[in-house]
Write an enzyme that holds these catalytic residues in place. Structure first.
Site, PDB file in Angstrom:
ATOM      1  N   HIS A 363       0.805  -1.221   0.000  1.00 52.17           N
ATOM      2  CA  HIS A 363       0.000   0.000   0.000  1.00 52.17           C
ATOM      3  C   HIS A 363       0.839   1.272   0.000  1.00 52.17           C
ATOM      4  O   HIS A 363       0.411   2.289  -0.539  1.00 52.17           O
ATOM      5  CB  HIS A 363      -1.026  -0.049   1.128  1.00 52.17           C
ATOM      6  CG  HIS A 363      -2.156  -0.974   0.766  1.00 52.17           C
ATOM      7  ND1 HIS A 363      -2.171  -2.295   1.123  1.00 52.17           N
ATOM      8  CD2 HIS A 363      -3.250  -0.775  -0.014  1.00 52.17           C
ATOM      9  CE1 HIS A 363      -3.249  -2.862   0.605  1.00 52.17           C
ATOM     10  NE2 HIS A 363      -3.925  -1.962  -0.083  1.00 52.17           N
ATOM     11  N   ARG A 470     -10.236   4.822  -0.863  1.00 54.86           N
ATOM     12  CA  ARG A 470      -9.768   3.928   0.201  1.00 54.86           C
ATOM     13  C   ARG A 470     -10.036   4.609   1.540  1.00 54.86           C
ATOM     14  O   ARG A 470      -9.193   5.364   2.034  1.00 54.86           O
ATOM     15  CB  ARG A 470      -8.272   3.641   0.041  1.00 54.86           C
ATOM     16  CG  ARG A 470      -7.921   2.731  -1.114  1.00 54.86           C
ATOM     17  CD  ARG A 470      -6.439   2.342  -1.082  1.00 54.86           C
ATOM     18  NE  ARG A 470      -6.134   1.247  -1.976  1.00 54.86           N
ATOM     19  CZ  ARG A 470      -5.745   1.375  -3.242  1.00 54.86           C
ATOM     20  NH1 ARG A 470      -5.619   2.569  -3.776  1.00 54.86           N
ATOM     21  NH2 ARG A 470      -5.480   0.306  -3.973  1.00 54.86           N
ATOM     22  N   ARG A 506     -15.232   2.680  -0.531  1.00 56.38           N
ATOM     23  CA  ARG A 506     -15.087   1.310  -0.059  1.00 56.38           C
ATOM     24  C   ARG A 506     -15.165   1.309   1.459  1.00 56.38           C
ATOM     25  O   ARG A 506     -14.562   2.164   2.115  1.00 56.38           O
ATOM     26  CB  ARG A 506     -13.737   0.758  -0.520  1.00 56.38           C
ATOM     27  CG  ARG A 506     -13.473  -0.618   0.047  1.00 56.38           C
ATOM     28  CD  ARG A 506     -12.263  -1.243  -0.558  1.00 56.38           C
ATOM     29  NE  ARG A 506     -11.036  -0.621  -0.079  1.00 56.38           N
ATOM     30  CZ  ARG A 506      -9.826  -0.971  -0.516  1.00 56.38           C
ATOM     31  NH1 ARG A 506      -9.705  -1.882  -1.459  1.00 56.38           N
ATOM     32  NH2 ARG A 506      -8.755  -0.394  -0.036  1.00 56.38           N
ATOM     33  N   GLU A 604     -11.962  -9.807  -5.459  1.00 54.93           N
ATOM     34  CA  GLU A 604     -10.504  -9.819  -5.255  1.00 54.93           C
ATOM     35  C   GLU A 604     -10.011 -11.143  -4.679  1.00 54.93           C
ATOM     36  O   GLU A 604      -8.843 -11.287  -4.363  1.00 54.93           O
ATOM     37  CB  GLU A 604     -10.028  -8.609  -4.435  1.00 54.93           C
ATOM     38  CG  GLU A 604     -10.817  -8.270  -3.211  1.00 54.93           C
ATOM     39  CD  GLU A 604     -10.336  -6.982  -2.531  1.00 54.93           C
ATOM     40  OE1 GLU A 604      -9.328  -6.398  -2.934  1.00 54.93           O
ATOM     41  OE2 GLU A 604     -10.992  -6.589  -1.551  1.00 54.93           O
ATOM     42  N   ASN A 627      -5.108  -6.187  -7.420  1.00 49.86           N
ATOM     43  CA  ASN A 627      -3.908  -6.328  -6.577  1.00 49.86           C
ATOM     44  C   ASN A 627      -4.014  -7.568  -5.706  1.00 49.86           C
ATOM     45  O   ASN A 627      -3.108  -8.398  -5.660  1.00 49.86           O
ATOM     46  CB  ASN A 627      -3.736  -5.110  -5.661  1.00 49.86           C
ATOM     47  CG  ASN A 627      -3.740  -3.813  -6.417  1.00 49.86           C
ATOM     48  OD1 ASN A 627      -3.421  -3.799  -7.597  1.00 49.86           O
ATOM     49  ND2 ASN A 627      -4.111  -2.731  -5.760  1.00 49.86           N
ATOM     50  N   ASP A 628      -5.137  -7.667  -5.016  1.00 47.96           N
ATOM     51  CA  ASP A 628      -5.307  -8.841  -4.171  1.00 47.96           C
ATOM     52  C   ASP A 628      -5.611 -10.078  -4.994  1.00 47.96           C
ATOM     53  O   ASP A 628      -5.150 -11.171  -4.670  1.00 47.96           O
ATOM     54  CB  ASP A 628      -6.412  -8.597  -3.133  1.00 47.96           C
ATOM     55  CG  ASP A 628      -5.869  -7.819  -1.952  1.00 47.96           C
ATOM     56  OD1 ASP A 628      -4.789  -8.186  -1.453  1.00 47.96           O
ATOM     57  OD2 ASP A 628      -6.498  -6.824  -1.538  1.00 47.96           O
ATOM     58  N   ARG A 638       1.880  -9.891  -1.899  1.00 50.49           N
ATOM     59  CA  ARG A 638       2.128  -8.638  -2.625  1.00 50.49           C
ATOM     60  C   ARG A 638       3.177  -7.767  -1.947  1.00 50.49           C
ATOM     61  O   ARG A 638       3.665  -6.809  -2.529  1.00 50.49           O
ATOM     62  CB  ARG A 638       0.810  -7.872  -2.827  1.00 50.49           C
ATOM     63  CG  ARG A 638       0.145  -7.452  -1.531  1.00 50.49           C
ATOM     64  CD  ARG A 638      -1.306  -7.037  -1.754  1.00 50.49           C
ATOM     65  NE  ARG A 638      -1.443  -5.614  -1.999  1.00 50.49           N
ATOM     66  CZ  ARG A 638      -2.607  -4.984  -2.121  1.00 50.49           C
ATOM     67  NH1 ARG A 638      -3.738  -5.666  -2.033  1.00 50.49           N
ATOM     68  NH2 ARG A 638      -2.669  -3.696  -2.325  1.00 50.49           N
ATOM     69  N   CYS A 675     -10.391  -1.708 -10.299  1.00 52.35           N
ATOM     70  CA  CYS A 675      -9.766  -0.607  -9.561  1.00 52.35           C
ATOM     71  C   CYS A 675      -8.401  -0.990  -8.974  1.00 52.35           C
ATOM     72  O   CYS A 675      -7.842  -0.265  -8.168  1.00 52.35           O
ATOM     73  CB  CYS A 675     -10.692  -0.102  -8.456  1.00 52.35           C
ATOM     74  SG  CYS A 675     -11.072  -1.364  -7.239  1.00 52.35           S
TER      75      CYS A 675
HETATM   76  C1  PEP Z   1      -6.992  -4.433  -4.847  1.00 54.01           C
HETATM   77  O1  PEP Z   1      -6.792  -5.348  -4.071  1.00 54.01           O
HETATM   78  O2  PEP Z   1      -6.784  -4.489  -6.072  1.00 54.01           O
HETATM   79  C2  PEP Z   1      -7.524  -3.158  -4.357  1.00 54.01           C
HETATM   80  C3  PEP Z   1      -7.891  -2.205  -5.183  1.00 54.01           C
HETATM   81  O3  PEP Z   1      -7.535  -2.975  -3.020  1.00 54.01           O
HETATM   82  P1  PEP Z   1      -6.232  -2.663  -2.138  1.00 54.01           P
HETATM   83  O4  PEP Z   1      -5.066  -2.454  -3.045  1.00 54.01           O
HETATM   84  O5  PEP Z   1      -6.525  -1.466  -1.316  1.00 54.01           O
HETATM   85  O6  PEP Z   1      -6.095  -3.913  -1.324  1.00 54.01           O
HETATM   86 MG    MG Z   2      -7.643  -5.270  -2.066  1.00 51.29          MG
END
Ligand code: PEP
Ligand code: MG
Length: 757
Positions: A363, A470, A506, A604, A627-628, A638, A675
């Site tokens: 993050h 976020r 979110r 996700e 991402n997740d 990650r 996203c």
């Molecule tokens: C993701 O997981 O792609 C996402 C947008 O949420 P975050 O990166 O905040 O976990």
């Molecule tokens: Mg996520």
């Protein structure tokens, strides 16, 4: 044997520098294996040779002077194949290269093992014996195990020297590269400021003392405060614990005596170090020497010394009057940077970020990308305490830091910065142009936000909505849970700023790598644990306050939509919907004219991919958190730089999953958005558009880059490309195919060398 190994590794760990570490290794290994010779050869890239760095048994005068060219001799062979060589009589081997200066002619038996760190062969550890015999299996296993354990220590000692501009064999070097992974693209040239957590001896940087006498005075006062604390603890415990146990405080007090720790620290301050650095250095040395003591009782006292020094450090830091000084071209370096650490640096001074921990999709990296600050993550071998105040080049494209830069390299990077600035300035022309392909297919680009500063940038770049706010970011920057009213104010600001465009908020997504200091979650496996919706459903009071705040903030604006993170089954959606409906009812009963907002689910988790249809029937839209999703599909943390090369949104499995989600959502006639960071990667954006995503939501810094690429391609070409890549079975091949399409469309080099693998 395990005990012998442990002791050697511990002793090497306590060495002051590389040479000292190598001397310990050769001495101890020779003793442990009872051999005639033990030597270490290290690769010196500048000399393109393996240099004999330390030896017990070979002629002393040859150490540091003898070297073998890369590939030369048995040492070269071990390094080349990265495999051990075990020979009864080395002189009979065709690769044997006789080194006259060492006097090695009398040694026949030879065992060489490579020293490997992160796939790179740093050098070779060799043992030799006079008689002709093969070293047995247990000896070979011992040396291999030891070498594997020592590689990290050697790498970090080498890195410390490299930071000071010295090669392993003592030559002056420049342009030393420290590898990490890309966090945010771009190049920065600047001076390092180390950010370190409080009362942690390991991370205190070595800074010069600005006023020696004042530093000594501050140190003495801090010592006195700890003495007082100890005395009062001693008194408080009288009668509660055994007298024996209270004696520990006498030991502590004794250690604090001037002629024990104190004098050494003062001497170092007089030599020019600031008090925190002097204390940390002396403290660390004492801790190490206690750890090495054979006597178990004494060796356990190392924990007491650490505790004691940390207490003194705490008072030193508390008494430190001076604010951290940020240079005009600050490169912020920390073991684990937090959003609040980034927020502390004046925005116009922050030019680059380096984090020892974390990876490209942590993050902090996402935040850095949003801020448009070149960032290197996971620079695990960086000698953090040695770099404070040093001039460096940060290459956020490659994920590298370059220390002791030479004039030539500086010039090269200066011209890259110019090219980069001109390129970014050129993108501004696109702001008022629509995001559409050459064959007039319109694509909707939204932004991800968190900080209030994102708003201005997003609006300036022509964002058409917010695909992900976020909400945890304001929670992370706070020292307690923000109240419903405080949250209402924050959300109102976002909604107003973007009105009439939609803002997707979110619900709180903490856990994983996002920890609230006032709500700690300690777990062995946090990414598979209590995260996102799991936390908020277990704490309906937190969830309800947030939903109420969001709805209250949206009154008369009507541009709110709510999104649920980390959904793994339909029950979570049903439970969350009930709470959302309850919050809505409550507000209506309280006389507020609140509209029920659209609600969506994040896809996700792999489980959610295969339940897209069932999930989307319960809500108004879905949004993929790539991402997740990438992390969970590929089982790649990650945040872990060691496996960063395996983390790829271009993995065929990821692309297939995304395509599946789009088709399922479309079949249900619902909106589908993405996203995750992938949407902000210009090449990936072309594929996502071809798949049929309705909205691509990305950090504002990438918006114009993506627009530029989409305006260069046709939907037809993008769909052809998608058909082609969906047949491919390898992420690298897919990436290359995408790059080739961009190249053929005349897309700028800086857009093609995008960071997502
Ligand atoms: C993701 O997981 O792609 C996402 C947008 O949420 P975050 O990166 O905040 O976990
Ligand atoms: Mg996520």
């Amino acid at each position: 044997m395990i005990e012998q190994l442990r002791r050697i590794v511990q002793e090497v760990n306590s060495a002051q520098d590389l040479q000292n570490a190598l001397d310990i290794i050769v001495r101890r290994v020779r003793e442990a294996l009872n051999t005639h010779v033990c030597s270490v050869f290290l690769l010196d890239n500048d000399l393109n040779s393996h240099v004999l760095m330390a030896s017990e048994g070979l002629k002393r005068e040859s150490v540091g002077h003898v070297s073998l060219e890369v590939g030369e001799g048995l040492v070269g062979l071990v390094a080349k194949h990265a495999e051990p060589i075990n020979l009864e009589d080395a002189s009979l081997h065709p690769s044997f290269h006789y080194l006259q200066e060492t006097g090695e002619e009398e040694f026949h038996a030879f065992l060489g093992v490579p020293i490997i760190h992160h796939r790179v062969v740093l050098g070779v550890l060799v043992v030799q014996n006079k008689e002709c015999r093969r070293f047995d299996e247990s000896e070979e296993a011992f040396l291999i195990t030891l070498s594997a354990q020592l590689a990290g220590v050697i790498a970090s000692a080498e890195a410390t020297d490299a930071a000071a501009g010295v090669s392993p064999s003592g030559h002056k070097i420049s342009d030393t590269v420290f590898a990490g992974v890309s966090g945010a693209p771009g190049v920065a040239i600047g001076r390092v400021v180390v950010k370190f957590p409080k009362a942690d001896l390991r991370q205190v940087p070595m800074r010069p003392a600005r006023d020696v006498e004042a530093e000594i005075e501050l140190f003495r006062q801090s010592l006195e405060k700890v003495r007082n604390d100890m005395r009062s603890l001693h008194e408080k415990l009288a009668g509660h614990v055994a007298e024996e146990e209270r004696k520990i405080f006498d030991v502590y007090l004794h250690m604090l005596d001037d002629d024990a720790l104190g004098n050494e620290v003062v001497a170092r301050i007089r030599n020019g170090l600031w008090a925190q650095g002097a204390l940390a250095a002396v403290g660390r040395e004492h801790v190490r020497s206690f750890e090495l003591m054979q006597d178990e009782y004494l060796s356990e006292r190392s924990a007491d010394i650490k505790d004691l020094c940390s207490r003194v450090l705490f008072y030193l830091q508390e008494g430190e009057q001076e604010e951290t000084e940020y240079y005009d071209d600050t490169i912020l370096l920390g073991e684990e940077l937090t959003p609040s650490m980034l927020a502390e640096v004046p925005k116009d001074k922050l030019k680059g970020i380096i984090s020892i921990k974390g990876s490209g999709n942590s993050h902090v990296a996402i935040l850095a990308r949003t801020m448009g600050i070149p960032t290197v993550m996971g620079a695990v071998d960086l000698p953090i305490s040695q770099l404070d105040g040093k001039d460096v080049i940060l290459d956020g494209y490659k994920g590298e830091l370059i220390g002791n830069p030479s004039e030539a390299v500086l010039e090269r990077y200066q011209s890259t910065i110019k090219e980069q600035d001109a390129f970014i300035a050129g993108l501004q022309e696109l702001i008022s142009l629509p995001c559409e392909t050459t064959d007039n297919h319109r694509v909707h680009l939204w932004v991800n936000t968190g900080l209030i500063t994102d708003v201005a940038q997003s609006l300036e770049h022509g964002a058409e909505g917010v695909g992900l706010f976020r909400t945890e970011v304001p929670f992370l920057l706070s020292e307690r849970f923000p109240s419903e009213q405080e949250q209402t104010n924050i959300y109102r600001e976002q909604l107003e700023a973007f009105s009439p465009a939609m803002v997707t908020m979110r619900t709180l997504d903490v856990g994983g790598d996002k920890a609230l200091s006032y709500f700690p979650i300690e777990e062995e496996n946090p990414f598979l644990g209590w995260r996102g919706i799991r936390v908020t459903l277990d704490h309906p009071e937190i969830f309800m306050a947030q939903i109420r705040a969001m709805m209250r903030a949206s009154i008369d604006l009507e541009n709110l939509q709510i999104m649920l993170p980390m959904i793994s089954n339909v029950n979570e959606v049903n439970s969350a919907m009930q709470l959302i409906k309850r919050a809505h009812r409550e507000l209506l009963q309280e006389g507020m004219n609140v509209r029920f907002p659209p609600v969506g689910v994040m896809i996700e988790l792999p489980a959610a991919v295969y339940q897209t249809r069932a999930l989307v029937r319960l809500v108004d839209f879905v949004s993929v958190g790539s991402n997740d999703l990438t992390q969970y599909l590929l089982a790649v943390d990650r945040n872990n730089p060691r496996v960063a090369n395996l983390y790829s949104a271009f993995h065929p499995a990821v692309l297939q999953a995304l395509f599946h989600v789009v088709q399922e959502a479309q079949d249900e006639g619902k909106q589908v958005c993405i996203c995750g960071e992938m949407a902000g990667d210009p090449g990936a954006a072309v594929l996502l558009m071809a798949m049929g995503f309705d909205i691509l939501s990305m950090n504002a810094a990438n918006l114009l880059k993506v627009k530029s690429v989409i305006r260069s391609v046709s939907l037809e070409a993008a769909q052809d490309l998608l058909d082609q890549v969906l047949q491919m079975d390898d992420a690298q091949m897919i990436r290359s195919a995408v790059d080739l399409t961009l190249y053929n469309a005349g897309v700028d080099r800086l857009l093609r060398s995008s960071r997502t693998n």
